[in-house]
Motif scaffolding. Sequence first.
Motif, mmCIF file in Angstrom:
data_model
loop_
_atom_site.group_PDB
_atom_site.id
_atom_site.type_symbol
_atom_site.label_atom_id
_atom_site.label_comp_id
_atom_site.label_asym_id
_atom_site.label_seq_id
_atom_site.Cartn_x
_atom_site.Cartn_y
_atom_site.Cartn_z
ATOM 1 N N UNK A 142 -24.430 -77.798 -29.669
ATOM 2 C CA UNK A 142 -23.095 -77.382 -30.478
ATOM 3 C C UNK A 142 -23.538 -76.557 -31.084
ATOM 4 N N UNK A 143 -22.949 -75.368 -31.809
ATOM 5 C CA UNK A 143 -23.239 -74.114 -32.768
ATOM 6 C C UNK A 143 -22.029 -74.107 -33.439
ATOM 7 N N UNK A 199 -20.806 -70.124 -17.406
ATOM 8 C CA UNK A 199 -21.917 -70.900 -17.453
ATOM 9 C C UNK A 199 -21.061 -72.558 -17.535
ATOM 10 N N UNK A 200 -21.799 -73.617 -17.012
ATOM 11 C CA UNK A 200 -21.184 -74.744 -16.688
ATOM 12 C C UNK A 200 -21.844 -75.066 -17.520
ATOM 13 N N UNK A 201 -21.691 -76.107 -18.185
ATOM 14 C CA UNK A 201 -23.150 -77.265 -18.910
ATOM 15 C C UNK A 201 -22.673 -78.549 -18.261
ATOM 16 N N UNK A 226 -15.132 -73.910 -34.509
ATOM 17 C CA UNK A 226 -14.311 -73.223 -35.261
ATOM 18 C C UNK A 226 -14.777 -71.859 -34.813
ATOM 19 N N UNK A 227 -14.460 -71.556 -34.034
ATOM 20 C CA UNK A 227 -13.704 -71.665 -32.941
ATOM 21 C C UNK A 227 -15.752 -72.816 -32.155
ATOM 22 N N UNK A 228 -15.497 -73.970 -31.052
ATOM 23 C CA UNK A 228 -15.607 -74.390 -29.985
ATOM 24 C C UNK A 228 -16.885 -74.111 -29.341
ATOM 25 N N UNK A 229 -17.928 -73.432 -29.460
ATOM 26 C CA UNK A 229 -18.871 -73.487 -29.004
ATOM 27 C C UNK A 229 -20.442 -73.837 -29.145
ATOM 28 N N UNK A 257 -31.516 -67.187 -25.160
ATOM 29 C CA UNK A 257 -30.580 -67.790 -26.326
ATOM 30 C C UNK A 257 -29.054 -67.551 -25.829
ATOM 31 N N UNK A 258 -28.088 -67.970 -24.898
ATOM 32 C CA UNK A 258 -26.849 -68.345 -24.839
ATOM 33 C C UNK A 258 -26.049 -68.878 -25.705
ATOM 34 N N UNK A 259 -25.366 -68.067 -26.026
ATOM 35 C CA UNK A 259 -24.328 -68.686 -27.329
ATOM 36 C C UNK A 259 -22.328 -68.975 -26.357
#
Length: 331
Positions: free
Chosen positions: A44-45, A72-74, A48-51, A135-137
Amino acid sequence: MMFPSQNCAEGLRGALRSLVRPVAVVTAAHAGRNHAMAATAFCEVSMDPPSMLVCINRLNATHLAVSEGADVCLNLLAEDQREISRRCGGGVVPEERFEVGDWVLGPGGPPRLADACASILLRPGRIVDHATHAVVIGEVVDVALRDDRRPLGFHDGAYLFPLAGAALNLVAQSALLGEAGSMTDGFLMLDVMRAFYWFDEGLQSALRARGWEAVSRSQSMAFANIALGVRRPIDLARNLGITRQGVSKMLQEMVDREWIVIEPDPTDGRASVVAFSDKSQQLRADALEILSRIDQELGERLGRKTVDALRATLGRDWGPPPEISALPSAQ
């Protein structure tokens, strides 16, 4: 005990192997094709917002799909989904990766695993290329959560099997309640696990004392399998509970240390087999001599007849694992 590492990459690999990590399959759909790759490098990053972020090898086809704007789906795997992880980690060709598992496939989004612990849909907002990976955020735009599933864990190059996980939970719970000593009663599996660790610790300690480089538990098990005639990497991966990608990395480390060689399979030109190298002869001789001395010491401690009876019992054909039915519903 702290010790300096002369190779930062090797040291980092060793440090990460000591962690217990969750396993996910990252999926994407692009240009009429579905893509899937196994992953443990995600976290998780922000809330707020969820990322979240996920690291993707730039040589992987999933990277191309994401770099061209695909969501993408994790998919967070459950403990009984090791085969899905193996397939998506390189165990089969890309076209066969969705043949196992309850996949929801359709237009307008990436494949979603319906019976995963959770499926988290990400809309990439930033992609940072660094060395071999990106690194995909991404912003979390949807979450499908199952609260009746236990996660699949990965540690020291191997999966934590459901039964092993249950055993570890029993031990942890007993320790919490102050009843850890009672766990030696009634659970043969725990006794066998404890005995294996006892033998392996003795072997590794003696090898280090003779000047050999540290051998990981997974590598030690690989040696044992090769000695038993298991020579194809895909079979080693299955026996050790490691993805094909993971076993390839481990075997390459063993090749670099000149312990093994990888040769073409004489019965299948598309496959390869593993064999001990000539330079490993002394290591194997030392290991066999150490194990013999451990057996001898154990016989002196417990009695030769006791040890011989134990070996005879463990060496018998136990038949296939039992199929234990579910407990009847409470009336």
